[in-house]
Scaffold this motif. Structure first.
Motif: not given
Ligand code: SF4
Length: 149
Positions: A31-52, A54-60
């Motif tokens: 479900e989360a991956k499906k929501i992310c798949g339609d998210c307009p800021i997916l790349q920014a979200c993933l970059a944020y998680a990698l830079e910071n 983030e060890t938990e949760g689904i990001w990007g």
């Protein structure tokens, strides 16, 4: 995070982004991956998680193991594309061997310390001035080597 107001997960129950387990068949993960798949800021979200880190949760759209794999690829020299530092080292080594010089002599010719020059072997760049000087020296050596005797 820039554009957070457009995040697709703002309009839904966010519990699925922090499931108990991250297996590919877990309904919350799907479900989360499906929501992310339609998210307009997916790349920014993933970059944020990698830079910071983030060890938990689904990001990007990625679970922690998938993000760890990206970080590992980014920090493994053998998997990284050849950097200009490694390329420069290879060029310098060619001239060093042709001249039958030690690395210390190369460092002296480039007016840098041995320690600074050794950065190249780890794929790290020297100061931009030193990089430029080294490429210029290598170009001069190319010409010298190619000049008729
Ligand atoms: S990519 Fe996924 S987790 Fe990130 S903001 Fe969009 S919906 Fe939320």
């Amino acid at each position: 995070m820039k554009g957070i107001e457009r995040a697709a997960c703002r309009k839904v129950d966010s519990e699925c982004f922090f499931p108990i387990s991250y297996g590919a068949h877990i309904p919350e993960v799907i479900e989360a991956k499906k929501i992310c798949g339609d998210c307009p800021i997916l790349q920014a979200c993933l970059a944020y998680a990698l830079e910071n880190g983030e060890t938990e949760g689904i990001w990007g759209g990625l679970v922690p193991d998938e993000r760890r794999a990206i970080l590992l690829r980014q920090t493994t020299p053998s998997a990284a594309p050849k950097s200009d530092a490694l390329e420069l080292r290879q060029v310098l080594d060619g001239h060093r061997q042709r001249l039958d010089w030690t690395w210390h002599q190369v460092a002296q010719a480039l007016d840098v310390s041995d320690a600074v020059l050794s950065k190249l072997s780890g794929g790290r760049r020297m100061h931009p001035d030193a990089m430029e000087r080294a490429w210029a020296w290598a170009a001069e050596q190319d010409q010298t080597a190619g000049a008729p005797a």
